[in-house]
Structures are given as structure tokens and as C-alpha cells.
Design an enzyme around this catalytic site. Sequence first.
Site: not given
Length: 291
Positions: A134-136, A73, A69, A94, A109
Site C-alpha cells: 500500500g505504499g507509493g 512526492k 522522488s 513524480n 508510475d
Amino acid sequence: MNERIDGHTILIGLMAYPIRHSMSPTMHNNAFAKLGLNYAYLAFEITNDNLPQAIDAIRTLDMRGSNISMPNKQKVIPLLDKLDPAAEMVGAVNTIVNDHGTLTGYVTDGTGFMQALKDENLDIIGEKMTLAGGGGAGTAIAIQAAIDGVKEISIFNRHDDLWENAKRNVDIINENTNCKATLHELEDQDDFKNEIQDCAIYCDSTGVGMKPLEDQSLVNDPSWFKKDMIVYDTVYAPRTTKLMNIAQDAGVKHVYNGLSMMLEQGAEAFKLWTNQEMPVEYIRDLLFSEE
């Protein structure tokens, strides 16, 4: 746990910082115990600085693998031997699986999100999605949805440090899948409203709605929603977010938090390590049943 640990116990890790708050050790260790599997899952506080030594330890100790995490990542990718195609497209890992010294990186995810919808007998294949963030998490959701067959994705993000990542996500989807992806400015509220009203599912993959922003939502007008659409908030603490309340006020039929996504991404990693299905409903009832 004491009855299970012996000289043959196989170790699996979780490498991140900070990480002591994580529910993953409880989730996985209870799943191992339920199935009678001789594995143990431990959390290790690992930063970018000591990540190379930690990854070497997976090989040295013959661990079965590890979850990864933040903030590791992306940094872990050059340290691995192979990447699953989805992880390569997402640009993040991840989950690591160790096969006799060969380390392969996966990202679960997105598959967790898609499986969470299937758990509710919802099918968005061939449909349009509007996605905030628009993140992880947003990256994994968007790319997996495109791979699985979602027809169109409208991604909204502010002009902040994640804008370029969101732009990259759009390019990757358009170049590698049959899905049409477009990037939109979250500041344009009229455009945001129109895209939400034109989709089958709206997903908020941002941290808006969780502490310390639990009193906030990117959508504040119930009229933006249709009753027959899906509204999905990846936040699961609090259990009911402000976005979910607004969607419920609009009479939306399918409104969900991110609990099932969290469980299903863990279940996907569990299967990669053990080749067995995690007892998801048992874990859900054990950890998250509401009184």
C-alpha cells in the site's frame, strides 16, 4: 552531450534524496540525444527542507520540469499550481511540467505499469488483480488500474505504517471508479492464497525481493499460482527475484520484473515534457541488455 549543450538547451531536473544512484539521467539524456532534442536532464539532491526553493527554481530558471522522488512526492503538492486527476487521487507527484510558469504535477508510475503490460500484449481490463503493498508504487498501480477499468482489486498490506494509506486507496477507488477494491491483512495467509488463486494478475509492489531482502518472497509455495495468470514483481534488481523463480517453478506463463514499468513511467514523463515518444527499446537495449 558536449555537442548538444548550447545557449538554447532546456533543463529538466530530478529532485530527491538520496539520488546520485539514479539511472534516470542516463536514460533521459540518451533518449534526448537519440532524437536530437536540445534538453539536458540533471539530478539534484533535494530534501523536504530545501524543496520550496528548488520548486521556485523551476520557474525562475524556466526549466521544462522535473521528476520528483522520495522524500518529496507528497510534500511537493502544495507547491504546485495544478494536479493531474490521477496525481490528485494518488496523493503523490513524480513528474512536474512547467508551462510558462504554471507547474502541473503528474504521477506516471501507474501508467508505466499498465503500459508495461500492454507491451507484452496483456490485457487486464475487466479482470481481477491481487496487489501486495500500500505504499507509493502500490498506490499508483492500484488507482491507475482502477481508472483504466480493472474490475476488482484485492489489496494486501501488513498492519504497519502503510495500513492507513492502503485503506485510503481502497476508499478512493470505491468512491471514484467502477472498480471494487478491498483491503486485506497480509498476515492472513489463507486469505492471501485464496485471493491470488482467484485473480488474473498478482502484483507485488513491495520492496521484498530487492536488497537486502533478495532471498525473500511474500509467496513461497508454487501451488498458489495458476499457469495462465500473470505474476508481476515491481523489483528489477535483481533481474530475477525469488517471487519470479517460484512463479516460474509453478509453470506460470507470464512472469515479469519491474524493468518495463520503470522504463515506461520514464517514457510517460518524457512525453509530457517533449511531446515526443521516448525510444524505449533503444534505451532498454542500451541500459539493460543482458550479456
